[in-house]
Design a protein around this motif. Sequence first.
Motif, short mmCIF file in Angstrom:
data_model
loop_
_atom_site.label_atom_id
_atom_site.label_comp_id
_atom_site.label_asym_id
_atom_site.label_seq_id
_atom_site.Cartn_x
_atom_site.Cartn_y
_atom_site.Cartn_z
N LEU A 59 -53.86 0.92 -14.80
CA LEU A 59 -52.62 0.59 -15.52
C LEU A 59 -52.80 -0.74 -16.23
CD1 LEU A 59 -49.62 1.48 -13.17
CD2 LEU A 59 -50.46 2.73 -15.14
N LYS A 60 -52.60 -0.74 -17.52
CA LYS A 60 -52.72 -1.95 -18.31
C LYS A 60 -51.35 -2.42 -18.78
CE LYS A 60 -57.15 -1.79 -17.87
NZ LYS A 60 -57.80 -2.69 -16.90
N TYR A 61 -51.24 -3.68 -19.14
CA TYR A 61 -49.97 -4.24 -19.61
C TYR A 61 -49.41 -3.36 -20.72
CZ TYR A 61 -46.60 -7.47 -21.58
OH TYR A 61 -45.44 -8.03 -22.05
N PRO A 62 -48.12 -3.02 -20.67
CA PRO A 62 -47.05 -3.55 -19.80
C PRO A 62 -46.88 -2.82 -18.47
CG PRO A 62 -46.09 -2.12 -21.44
CD PRO A 62 -47.56 -2.14 -21.74
N GLY A 63 -47.86 -1.96 -18.09
CA GLY A 63 -47.76 -1.26 -16.82
C GLY A 63 -48.31 -2.08 -15.67
N LYS A 64 -47.72 -1.89 -14.47
CA LYS A 64 -48.16 -2.68 -13.32
C LYS A 64 -47.71 -2.01 -12.02
CE LYS A 64 -47.75 -7.32 -11.31
NZ LYS A 64 -47.05 -8.63 -11.39
N VAL A 65 -48.60 -2.04 -11.02
CA VAL A 65 -48.22 -1.63 -9.66
C VAL A 65 -47.40 -2.78 -9.08
CG1 VAL A 65 -49.02 -1.06 -7.34
CG2 VAL A 65 -50.25 -0.17 -9.32
N VAL A 66 -46.15 -2.50 -8.73
CA VAL A 66 -45.27 -3.59 -8.27
C VAL A 66 -45.03 -3.59 -6.76
CG1 VAL A 66 -44.09 -3.81 -10.48
CG2 VAL A 66 -43.21 -2.19 -8.80
N ASP A 67 -45.34 -2.48 -6.09
CA ASP A 67 -45.11 -2.45 -4.64
C ASP A 67 -45.86 -1.27 -4.03
OD1 ASP A 67 -44.18 -3.30 -2.20
OD2 ASP A 67 -42.12 -2.56 -2.48
N LEU A 71 -54.27 3.03 0.45
CA LEU A 71 -55.27 2.79 1.48
C LEU A 71 -56.40 3.82 1.41
CD1 LEU A 71 -52.83 2.17 4.49
CD2 LEU A 71 -53.89 0.43 3.02
N LEU A 72 -57.60 3.36 1.11
CA LEU A 72 -58.79 4.20 1.13
C LEU A 72 -59.54 3.89 2.41
CD1 LEU A 72 -60.65 6.23 -0.40
CD2 LEU A 72 -61.90 4.23 -1.25
N GLU A 73 -59.45 4.81 3.38
CA GLU A 73 -60.04 4.59 4.71
C GLU A 73 -59.65 3.23 5.28
OE1 GLU A 73 -64.23 5.36 3.88
OE2 GLU A 73 -64.02 7.35 4.77
N GLY A 74 -58.37 2.89 5.10
CA GLY A 74 -57.83 1.66 5.67
C GLY A 74 -57.85 0.45 4.76
N ARG A 75 -58.63 0.47 3.66
CA ARG A 75 -58.68 -0.66 2.72
C ARG A 75 -57.58 -0.52 1.68
NH1 ARG A 75 -64.26 -0.12 0.09
NH2 ARG A 75 -63.80 2.05 0.57
N ASP A 76 -56.78 -1.55 1.51
CA ASP A 76 -55.70 -1.50 0.54
C ASP A 76 -56.25 -1.85 -0.84
OD1 ASP A 76 -53.40 -1.58 -0.94
OD2 ASP A 76 -52.30 -2.88 0.44
N LEU A 77 -56.31 -0.85 -1.72
CA LEU A 77 -56.90 -1.05 -3.04
C LEU A 77 -56.08 -1.99 -3.91
CD1 LEU A 77 -58.04 2.61 -3.92
CD2 LEU A 77 -59.15 0.88 -2.49
N THR A 78 -54.78 -2.12 -3.61
CA THR A 78 -53.94 -3.02 -4.42
C THR A 78 -54.27 -4.49 -4.16
OG1 THR A 78 -52.15 -3.15 -2.78
CG2 THR A 78 -52.07 -1.34 -4.36
N LYS A 79 -55.00 -4.75 -3.07
CA LYS A 79 -55.33 -6.14 -2.72
C LYS A 79 -56.72 -6.54 -3.20
CE LYS A 79 -51.64 -6.97 -0.03
NZ LYS A 79 -50.86 -5.76 -0.24
N GLU A 84 -64.12 -6.05 -7.44
CA GLU A 84 -64.25 -5.12 -6.31
C GLU A 84 -63.81 -3.71 -6.70
OE1 GLU A 84 -63.51 -7.82 -2.32
OE2 GLU A 84 -61.82 -7.52 -3.69
N VAL A 85 -62.76 -3.63 -7.52
CA VAL A 85 -62.27 -2.32 -7.97
C VAL A 85 -63.29 -1.64 -8.87
CG1 VAL A 85 -60.51 -1.17 -9.37
CG2 VAL A 85 -59.83 -2.91 -7.74
N LYS A 86 -63.91 -2.40 -9.77
CA LYS A 86 -64.93 -1.84 -10.67
C LYS A 86 -66.10 -1.28 -9.87
CE LYS A 86 -64.16 -4.38 -14.99
NZ LYS A 86 -64.73 -5.37 -15.93
N LYS A 87 -66.46 -1.96 -8.80
CA LYS A 87 -67.57 -1.50 -7.96
C LYS A 87 -67.20 -0.19 -7.25
CE LYS A 87 -70.67 -3.11 -4.29
NZ LYS A 87 -70.98 -4.20 -3.32
N LEU A 88 -65.92 -0.06 -6.92
CA LEU A 88 -65.44 1.11 -6.19
C LEU A 88 -65.31 2.33 -7.10
CD1 LEU A 88 -62.87 1.13 -3.45
CD2 LEU A 88 -62.18 2.36 -5.49
N ARG A 89 -64.90 2.11 -8.38
CA ARG A 89 -64.76 3.21 -9.33
C ARG A 89 -66.11 3.86 -9.59
NH1 ARG A 89 -62.19 -0.26 -13.49
NH2 ARG A 89 -60.04 -0.60 -12.83
N GLY A 90 -66.17 5.15 -9.45
CA GLY A 90 -67.41 5.87 -9.69
C GLY A 90 -68.23 6.06 -8.44
N SER A 91 -68.26 5.03 -7.58
CA SER A 91 -69.06 5.14 -6.36
C SER A 91 -68.26 5.78 -5.22
CB SER A 91 -69.57 3.76 -5.93
OG SER A 91 -68.49 2.88 -5.66
N GLU A 92 -66.98 5.39 -5.08
CA GLU A 92 -66.16 5.94 -4.00
C GLU A 92 -65.00 6.79 -4.52
OE1 GLU A 92 -65.44 3.61 -0.44
OE2 GLU A 92 -66.58 1.95 -1.33
#
Length: 328
Positions: A59-67, A71-79, A84-92
Motif C-alpha cells: 500500500l502506497k500513499y495515500p493508503g496505509k495499514v492503520v491497525d 502474523l506469519l508464523e508468529g512474526r508481525d509483518l506490520t512491525k 526486512e519486508v523486501k527480503k520476505l517478499r518472494g522468499s516467504e
Amino acid sequence: MEDILLEINHLKSSFFTGKGVVPAVDDVSIRIPKGKIVGIVGESGCGKSMTARSIMNLLKYPGKVVDGEILLEGRDLTKLSEKEVKKLRGSEISMIFQEPMTSLNPVVKVGKQVREAIIVHQKVSKDEAKKKVLEAFEQVGISEPEKRYECYPHELSGGLRQRVMIAMAMVCRPKLMIADEPTTALDVTIEAQILKLIKKLCEDTGMSCLLISHNLGVIAQMCDYVYVMYAGKIVEQGDVFTIFEHPLHPYTKGLLASVIRLDALPDRLPTIPGIVPNLMHLPEGCAFCGRCSSAEDMCRTKRPELYQAGEEHMVRCFLTGTKEAAHE
C-alpha cells in the motif's frame, strides 16, 4: 487443530484523501492454515485486493495499514522495516497479480526477470539461477523453456505470461502465494489450466495460497475455506462446503443465485440490486441493508457483528445470527 501459517487479526487499512478517510479494509480477521487454499470472494470495490496488498506491504500513499496484526508464523509483518519486508517478499510470501503484462518489465527478457528474483533471495551464480528458472518454467508447463527464456513479455501469449508470473512467484519456494484474480484476462480454457497448475503446486510443495476472486465457480473448485467480503468487511466465513451448501448472509445468497446453472437456465439472470456503497458514506446500520430485500428496522440503525453460526461458520447478519446477539 490445524497449523496456521498466516493469521490476520483486526486489520484496518485506509486511504487518506482530500475528501476524507476511506476505510478500504475494516477490521478484517483471516486465518490461512499451512498447505491450504483460502479464498476471498466479493464484488469489485469490496476490499479484496487491498487486503492482499496490506499483507505484502504494497500500500502506497495515500493508503496505509492503520491497525491490526499480520502474523506469519508468529512474526508481525506490520512491525517489520521496509528492508526486512523486501527480503520476505518472494522468499516467504509471493504474489501473482491480475494482469501479467503490467507486472512484467516490457524491456527485459522474461527469463532474466525470473532469474533476478532468485539472485535477490538466494546466494547462487547466474548460471545456477538460470538452471532454476528453466526448471521452474518446465514445472509450470511452459514448453521450450530455453526459447521462452529469451523472449520479451510482448512475445508471449497471455497464458504464457501468467505462467511466467507463477514461475517467478514459486521459484524461491515461498510458504504463501497470494493470487489476486490470476485468471481475469485469460480465456476459459487457459483459466482452467492456470487454476489446475496453482492447485497442483500447492499439493506438491505444501505451499499455502490466498486466492482472491469474484468468480464463485473458481472459489468452489479451488478453496478449502472461504471469506465473503463486502464494503471492507468479512460478512460470512466458513469451509467451502458450508458456504456453498448452507449460505446464510443475504449477500452470499445473492452471489450464489447470480451463478448460471446449465441444468436450470433462467429466463432472466438473477442480480443483486444496487451497487457497493461509497466507503466514505456508509449507511448508519448494516452496509448491505440498502440492497437487502429482508432488511428490518434494526438493520438500518445498528451494525451487526460476526455471529457464530456453526463450528467454523460465522456470519455478519442480525437475521441469521443468534437472537440474543442481535438484540444486545
